[in-house]
Design a protein around this motif. Structure first.
Motif, PDB file in Angstrom:
ATOM      1  N   GLY A 297     -19.724 -79.022   3.658  1.00 49.69           N
ATOM      2  CA  GLY A 297     -20.171 -78.076   2.638  1.00 49.69           C
ATOM      3  C   GLY A 297     -19.765 -78.414   1.217  1.00 49.69           C
ATOM      4  O   GLY A 297     -19.979 -77.598   0.314  1.00 49.69           O
ATOM      5  N   ALA A 298     -19.192 -79.582   0.996  1.00 52.43           N
ATOM      6  CA  ALA A 298     -18.780 -79.964  -0.359  1.00 52.43           C
ATOM      7  C   ALA A 298     -19.993 -80.381  -1.185  1.00 52.43           C
ATOM      8  O   ALA A 298     -20.844 -81.136  -0.710  1.00 52.43           O
ATOM      9  CB  ALA A 298     -17.759 -81.105  -0.300  1.00 52.43           C
ATOM     10  N   GLY A 299     -20.040 -79.890  -2.417  1.00 54.24           N
ATOM     11  CA  GLY A 299     -21.100 -80.285  -3.328  1.00 54.24           C
ATOM     12  C   GLY A 299     -20.737 -81.552  -4.078  1.00 54.24           C
ATOM     13  O   GLY A 299     -19.655 -82.132  -3.879  1.00 54.24           O
ATOM     14  N   ASN A 300     -21.635 -81.994  -4.948  1.00 53.12           N
ATOM     15  CA  ASN A 300     -21.398 -83.239  -5.686  1.00 53.12           C
ATOM     16  C   ASN A 300     -20.159 -83.149  -6.572  1.00 53.12           C
ATOM     17  O   ASN A 300     -19.377 -84.105  -6.652  1.00 53.12           O
ATOM     18  CB  ASN A 300     -22.625 -83.573  -6.538  1.00 53.12           C
ATOM     19  N   LEU A 301     -19.981 -82.013  -7.235  1.00 52.08           N
ATOM     20  CA  LEU A 301     -18.814 -81.869  -8.108  1.00 52.08           C
ATOM     21  C   LEU A 301     -17.524 -81.903  -7.310  1.00 52.08           C
ATOM     22  O   LEU A 301     -16.536 -82.526  -7.725  1.00 52.08           O
ATOM     23  CB  LEU A 301     -18.927 -80.567  -8.905  1.00 52.08           C
ATOM     24  N   ARG A 302     -17.503 -81.258  -6.163  1.00 53.61           N
ATOM     25  CA  ARG A 302     -16.296 -81.253  -5.317  1.00 53.61           C
ATOM     26  C   ARG A 302     -16.018 -82.650  -4.768  1.00 53.61           C
ATOM     27  O   ARG A 302     -14.860 -83.090  -4.706  1.00 53.61           O
ATOM     28  CB  ARG A 302     -16.488 -80.264  -4.162  1.00 53.61           C
ATOM     29  N   ILE A 303     -17.059 -83.345  -4.354  1.00 51.32           N
ATOM     30  CA  ILE A 303     -16.882 -84.717  -3.849  1.00 51.32           C
ATOM     31  C   ILE A 303     -16.316 -85.614  -4.942  1.00 51.32           C
ATOM     32  O   ILE A 303     -15.382 -86.402  -4.712  1.00 51.32           O
ATOM     33  CB  ILE A 303     -18.223 -85.273  -3.333  1.00 51.32           C
ATOM     34  N   LEU A 304     -16.867 -85.467  -6.132  1.00 53.32           N
ATOM     35  CA  LEU A 304     -16.427 -86.311  -7.241  1.00 53.32           C
ATOM     36  C   LEU A 304     -14.989 -85.992  -7.637  1.00 53.32           C
ATOM     37  O   LEU A 304     -14.172 -86.901  -7.822  1.00 53.32           O
ATOM     38  CB  LEU A 304     -17.364 -86.119  -8.435  1.00 53.32           C
ATOM     39  N   ARG A 305     -14.666 -84.697  -7.729  1.00 55.65           N
ATOM     40  CA  ARG A 305     -13.348 -84.287  -8.204  1.00 55.65           C
ATOM     41  C   ARG A 305     -12.255 -84.481  -7.168  1.00 55.65           C
ATOM     42  O   ARG A 305     -11.146 -84.913  -7.498  1.00 55.65           O
ATOM     43  CB  ARG A 305     -13.404 -82.816  -8.645  1.00 55.65           C
ATOM     44  N   SER A 306     -12.548 -84.211  -5.914  1.00 56.16           N
ATOM     45  CA  SER A 306     -11.502 -84.187  -4.887  1.00 56.16           C
ATOM     46  C   SER A 306     -11.407 -85.465  -4.059  1.00 56.16           C
ATOM     47  O   SER A 306     -10.375 -85.703  -3.428  1.00 56.16           O
ATOM     48  CB  SER A 306     -11.737 -82.993  -3.942  1.00 56.16           C
ATOM     49  N   ILE A 307     -12.455 -86.275  -4.043  1.00 54.11           N
ATOM     50  CA  ILE A 307     -12.448 -87.455  -3.175  1.00 54.11           C
ATOM     51  C   ILE A 307     -12.512 -88.748  -3.990  1.00 54.11           C
ATOM     52  O   ILE A 307     -11.628 -89.608  -3.885  1.00 54.11           O
ATOM     53  CB  ILE A 307     -13.629 -87.410  -2.177  1.00 54.11           C
ATOM     54  N   LEU A 308     -13.541 -88.884  -4.824  1.00 54.67           N
ATOM     55  CA  LEU A 308     -13.768 -90.166  -5.486  1.00 54.67           C
ATOM     56  C   LEU A 308     -12.786 -90.426  -6.623  1.00 54.67           C
ATOM     57  O   LEU A 308     -12.224 -91.521  -6.727  1.00 54.67           O
ATOM     58  CB  LEU A 308     -15.205 -90.230  -5.998  1.00 54.67           C
ATOM     59  N   VAL A 309     -12.596 -89.439  -7.493  1.00 53.09           N
ATOM     60  CA  VAL A 309     -11.726 -89.654  -8.654  1.00 53.09           C
ATOM     61  C   VAL A 309     -10.286 -89.966  -8.250  1.00 53.09           C
ATOM     62  O   VAL A 309      -9.676 -90.897  -8.809  1.00 53.09           O
ATOM     63  CB  VAL A 309     -11.792 -88.434  -9.605  1.00 53.09           C
TER      64      VAL A 309
END
Length: 268
Positions: A168-180
């Motif tokens: 259920g993670a959106g693009n902003l959550r993926i970017l902020r919590s996983i990729l960055v």
């Protein structure tokens, strides 16, 4: 396995490169500590740095450079992360065309755009402000930043992103919590490079602040040479002041910088 001869040659080349790199730096420091007055035979004069700081108004100039660099680094970093994520992960229609448009920003020299930009900013009343200096540098840094972050995100495992989307993670959550969090070394490298390019830029501050109200450190050093001193001692001391923030920043973040450069070379 490398032979002993190959290792010796590699070591000798590294020593030669180190000597060639450090010699001009040490010579500038030597000049900065030399006597300013003719006939003074003593060498160690640390008061030259204080004299250059006050006579050259480097506190004002370096504060201007610091403000501009912080604005450029912060905005360019955020935009580079978002554009790199969009082009590498989301892959919108025309992604390759958009990417080549960004690359075009790396190919256009500053000299070709600085005068038209000056007249545009003057019509908007932005000349002699930090934004007239920062906005062109943000645009230039964004071109490289997009290229840099896209190369990192493209090589990221898509399975983790798919699993996050299933949860259920959106693009902003993926970017902020996983990729960055996983992109700290490339991000630190990008911060250092952007800060260095912004801090050392000479042409844009010269053109965009014709009255000198927003004079940066490199520009102030150039005016300091002819306006306040004719000798090389205080000029060398001023050069040390201008270079010192970059040296400190690099030594504080060199571990991440080297790791980011290696990751970029391998993954890009």
């Amino acid at each position: 396995m490398q032979s002993t001869k190959q290792k010796a040659i590699a070591f000798a080349l590294l020593v030669i490169a180190t000597v060639l790199t450090l010699t001009p730096i040490l010579y500038v420091v030597y000049l900065a500590l030399s006597a300013e007055k003719v006939g003074d035979t003593t060498w160690f004069h640390p008061e030259n740095f204080i004299s250059a700081w006050h006579r050259g108004h480097f506190s004002e100039y370096m504060w201007n450079s610091f403000r501009i660099a912080i604005v450029v680094v912060f905005i360019a970093l955020i935009l580079s992360i978002m554009s790199g994520y969009a082009l590498a992960i989301l892959k919108p229609r025309g992604e390759k065309i958009i990417f080549f448009i960004f690359l075009l920003g790396l190919m256009i020299p500053t000299e070709a755009i600085v005068l038209p930009l000056y007249y545009d900013f003057r019509s908007l009343g932005l000349t002699d402000t930090i934004w007239a200096i920062a906005l062109p540098q943000i645009a230039q840094s964004l071109a490289f930043g997009t290229f840099w972050m896209r190369a990192f995100f493209r090589n990221f495992s898509p399975g983790i992103i798919d699993a996050a989307r299933i949860d259920g993670a959106g693009n902003l959550r993926i970017l902020r919590s996983i990729l960055v969090p996983l992109a700290v070394p490339p991000l630190v490298t990008l911060i250092l490079l952007t800060f260095m390019w912004t801090w050392n830029d000479f042409l844009i501050p010269l053109i965009m602040s014709p009255s000198g109200q927003v004079m940066t450190a490199p520009l102030g050093l150039a005016f300091f040479q002819g306006q306040y001193t004719q000798g090389s001692t205080l000029l060398a001391a001023g050069a040390v002041w201008v270079a010192l923030p970059m040296v400190i920043l690099y030594f504080c973040l060199q571990r991440f910088f080297i790791s980011g450069m290696i990751d970029g070379a391998v993954k890009g």
